[in-house]
Design an enzyme around this catalytic site. Structure first.
Site, PDB file in Angstrom:
ATOM      1  N   ASP A 165       0.856  -1.191   0.000  1.00  0.00           N
ATOM      2  CA  ASP A 165       0.000   0.000   0.000  1.00  0.00           C
ATOM      3  C   ASP A 165       0.891   1.240   0.000  1.00  0.00           C
ATOM      4  OD1 ASP A 165      -1.773   2.026   0.559  1.00  0.00           O
ATOM      5  OD2 ASP A 165      -2.074   1.436   2.659  1.00  0.00           O
ATOM      6  N   ASN A 217      -0.222   4.461  -0.276  1.00  0.00           N
ATOM      7  CA  ASN A 217      -0.813   5.732   0.168  1.00  0.00           C
ATOM      8  C   ASN A 217      -1.467   5.662   1.557  1.00  0.00           C
ATOM      9  OD1 ASN A 217      -3.074   4.280  -0.365  1.00  0.00           O
ATOM     10  ND2 ASN A 217      -3.908   5.632  -1.936  1.00  0.00           N
ATOM     11  N   ASP A 253      -3.863   3.844   2.900  1.00  0.00           N
ATOM     12  CA  ASP A 253      -5.302   3.627   3.157  1.00  0.00           C
ATOM     13  C   ASP A 253      -5.594   2.186   3.590  1.00  0.00           C
ATOM     14  OD1 ASP A 253      -5.007   2.220   0.823  1.00  0.00           O
ATOM     15  OD2 ASP A 253      -6.532   3.313  -0.309  1.00  0.00           O
ATOM     16  N   ASP A 300      -2.003  -1.078  -3.724  1.00  0.00           N
ATOM     17  CA  ASP A 300      -2.342  -0.306  -4.931  1.00  0.00           C
ATOM     18  C   ASP A 300      -1.255  -0.476  -5.990  1.00  0.00           C
ATOM     19  OD1 ASP A 300      -0.282   1.466  -4.000  1.00  0.00           O
ATOM     20  OD2 ASP A 300      -1.770   2.287  -2.615  1.00  0.00           O
ATOM     21  N   ASP A 345     -10.570 -15.704 -15.979  1.00  0.00           N
ATOM     22  CA  ASP A 345     -11.279 -16.169 -14.802  1.00  0.00           C
ATOM     23  C   ASP A 345     -12.454 -17.075 -15.203  1.00  0.00           C
ATOM     24  OD1 ASP A 345     -11.646 -15.724 -11.846  1.00  0.00           O
ATOM     25  OD2 ASP A 345     -13.616 -15.058 -12.510  1.00  0.00           O
ATOM     26  N   GLU A 375      -8.212 -20.244 -16.361  1.00  0.00           N
ATOM     27  CA  GLU A 375      -8.614 -20.883 -15.114  1.00  0.00           C
ATOM     28  C   GLU A 375      -9.831 -21.724 -15.472  1.00  0.00           C
ATOM     29  OE1 GLU A 375     -10.445 -20.136 -10.683  1.00  0.00           O
ATOM     30  OE2 GLU A 375     -11.277 -19.207 -12.445  1.00  0.00           O
TER      31      GLU A 375
HETATM   32  C1  NOJ Z   1     -12.129 -17.440  -9.637  1.00  0.00           C
HETATM   33  C2  NOJ Z   1     -11.321 -16.417  -8.911  1.00  0.00           C
HETATM   34  O1  NOJ Z   1     -10.003 -16.878  -8.800  1.00  0.00           O
HETATM   35  C3  NOJ Z   1     -12.002 -16.207  -7.583  1.00  0.00           C
HETATM   36  O2  NOJ Z   1     -11.225 -15.434  -6.713  1.00  0.00           O
HETATM   37  C4  NOJ Z   1     -13.350 -15.594  -7.825  1.00  0.00           C
HETATM   38  O3  NOJ Z   1     -14.050 -15.519  -6.598  1.00  0.00           O
HETATM   39  C5  NOJ Z   1     -14.176 -16.434  -8.794  1.00  0.00           C
HETATM   40  N1  NOJ Z   1     -13.418 -16.885  -9.918  1.00  0.00           N
HETATM   41  C6  NOJ Z   1     -15.331 -15.628  -9.318  1.00  0.00           C
HETATM   42  O4  NOJ Z   1     -14.869 -14.634 -10.179  1.00  0.00           O
END
Ligand code: NOJ
Length: 534
Positions: A22, A24, A26, A30, A201, A275
């Site tokens: 981080d 800044n 908070d 970032d 994802d 993934e």
């Molecule tokens: C897989 C991601 O790695 C995970 O962190 C996320 O919660 C789910 N997909 C939904 O996007």
């Protein structure tokens, strides 16, 4: 032989930016914080970083609920900061991989707000999956969310929308061509800014079939999908997950063929990694056919037992499956969704031995931030937890916060040098010994092991690359193989030292302990991997 294309045997380091550094004060990491730590990553010896999402998001699911995929959330900085980070990474010889989340948007995305404000049957609604409920007032079908609870939420006019994850993450309808067109814009936006690739994802989730059909055993399926991998055998899990109407459907491949064309239209070997949780794992090869994505995460080692035979089988199976389509393997020990490897295996030594084993295999490796420090899971009080998986399961699933606790950089600084503000998740008070500065230069530490191993992946001609491995029969509980030219790898996955006949003449690296090499016999300590030069 090193691979000609950088991504095929790269060491890719996952940054979960919220918990990295981080800048800044908070209490949230970032992009400037990541820039500050790039020299550390360069010294570590990685080839690329993959950043978990830093896009505009109400942050209900750690940024995987994106409300504007072409903008940076103010908590992380600005698009200019992202550009500065990409450029600085490139200046230091580090590639940059962005995360892309095509299965769902945030409920705060302008499209979903428009869908709620528009009538049933409108094209605004057709970008998502809106349906009527059953006549008895229950949801359109009995699917459960992966985070627990029903996968449907009802809106004011009575319709329901589908969300495989949190109710704040409505699933997109990829049969609507506007969705493809919008994602093309997003890919191009980040490619034009200079990213070298994308981590995709839930890549197996975008296409849905039989959306109105009930599942035979939704509770069992929900358990099989749980993120904390309930005590369910692999076979039972695979039984539940091998044929479900919302994962790994044929339709997803059309999307990635289009994306591949976009990536190929840019110079500089841009890449993509999926993934995709698929069952059986051989189906994973379909995602990395020559005209689709470049890599798929192999998650075998995210859950593997510390058992030589099981590990050897997983390696052989993975290499054979991917060879069929000419794709390189990947090896993953942990990430932001799973237990840290040393906690899962119950020992720092096993974690390090497993890391060195996977670092010696053909293909690419992924390292999750803090893995190189040997970080364990953090014990957290329930009151500190933030993961929707914890809340939606009614606390049954403790969620993933334990592996997302901010990184300890400096043993003696406030909040270990992560932030001058209150960290968004509390850091354990006894993490001094894991701090990066405390480990620096300690030859027995995890950080130096990772540095040496990554340096050897660059300098040793047999490491990295995609060459064959040659297995040598060895005692139960051990693994023994060679890679050409000149590398011999031994793993003792038993709790006692073992003696093994070797041809190697010199010990290159040891994951822990002090092996002895005398007259062609190596004595390897318990739970240890050794690399020898032949
Ligand atoms: C897989 C991601 O790695 C995970 O962190 C996320 O919660 C789910 N997909 C939904 O996007």
């Amino acid at each position: 032989m090193k691979s000609e294309l950088w991504w095929r045997d790269a060491a890719i380091y996952q940054v979960y930016p919220r918990s990295f550094r981080d800048s800044n004060g908070d209490g949230e990491g970032d992009l400037q914080g990541v820039i500050e730590k790039l020299p550390y990553l360069q010294e570590l010896g990685i080839d690329a970083i993959w950043l978990s999402p830093f896009y505009k998001s109400p942050n209900k699911d750690g940024g995987y609920d994106v409300s504007d995929p072409r903008d940076v959330d103010p908590r992380f900085g600005t698009v200019l900061d992202a550009k500065a980070l990409i450029d600085e990474a490139h200046r230091l010889g580090i590639k940059f991989i962005a995360d892309i989340v095509p299965n769902h948007f945030s409920a705060d995305h302008i499209w979903f707000k428009a869908a709620l404000a528009s009538p049933q049957g409108s094209h605004e609604r057709s970008r998502f999956h809106f349906r009527e409920g059953k006549p008895d007032g229950t949801p359109p079908n009995n699917w459960n969310s992966i985070f627990g609870g029903p996968a449907w939420t009802q809106v004011e006019d009575g319709q329901w929308y589908l969300h495989l994850f949190d109710s704040s993450q409505p699933d997109l309808n990829w049969e609507n061509p506007e969705v493809m067109a919008d994602f093309e814009k997003t890919l191009r936006f980040w490619l034009d800014l200079g990213v070298d690739g994308f981590r995709i994802d839930v890549a197996h989730g975008c296409a849905k079939e039989e959306i109105l059909v009930d599942l035979p055993d939704p509770a069992g399926l929900t358990n099989a999908l749980r993120l904390d991998y309930l005590d369910m055998s692999k076979e039972v899990r695979a039984g539940y997950l091998s044929n479900i109407p919302f994962f790994d459907r044929e339709g997803v491949h059309e999307i990635y063929r289009e994306w591949r064309k976009i990536l190929d239209s840019y110079s500089g070997d841009r890449m993509s990694v999926a993934e995709a949780w698929v069952y059986p794992s051989s189906r994973g090869a379909r995602y990395v056919r020559q005209d689709e994505l470049h890599q798929i995460f192999n998650f075998d080692f995210l859950m593997i037992e510390w058992d030589a035979q099981v590990m050897a089988d997983a390696i052989k199976k993975t290499l054979a499956e991917l060879k069929e389509v000419g794709a390189p393997a990947t090896w993953v020990l942990c990430n932001h969704d799973s237990s840290r490897v040393v906690s899962r295996l119950g020992s720092a030594e096993k974690g390090r031995a497993l890391a060195m084993l996977t670092h010696s295999l053909p293909g690419g490796i992924y390292i999750y931030q803090g893995e190189e420090l040997g970080l364990p899971n953090a014990d957290l009080p329930d009151s500190a937890r933030q993961d929707p998986a914890f809340f939606r399961s009614g606390g049954k699933d403790k969620g993933r916060d334990m592996c997302r606790v901010p990184i300890p950089w400096e043993a003696a600084s406030e909040n270990y040098g992560y932030s001058t503000g209150k960290p968004w998740l509390p850091q354990p008070t006894d993490w001094q010994r894991y701090a990066a500065d405390a480990q620096k230069g300690d030859p027995a530490g995890s950080l130096e092991l990772y540095r040496k191993s990554l340096a050897l992946r660059h300098s040793h001609p047999a490491l990295g690359g995609e060459g064959e491995i040659t297995w040598i029969d060895s005692a139960p509980g051990t693994l023994h193989f060679t890679r050409e030219p000149g590398l011999e790898v031994l793993v003792n996955a038993t709790p006692a030292p073992v003696e093994i006949k070797v041809s190697g003449k010199e010990i290159l690296l040891t994951s822990s302990g002090e092996p002895e090499l005398n007259d062609g016999v190596l004595i390897i300590p318990a739970d240890t991997t050794v690399w020898l030069q032949r």
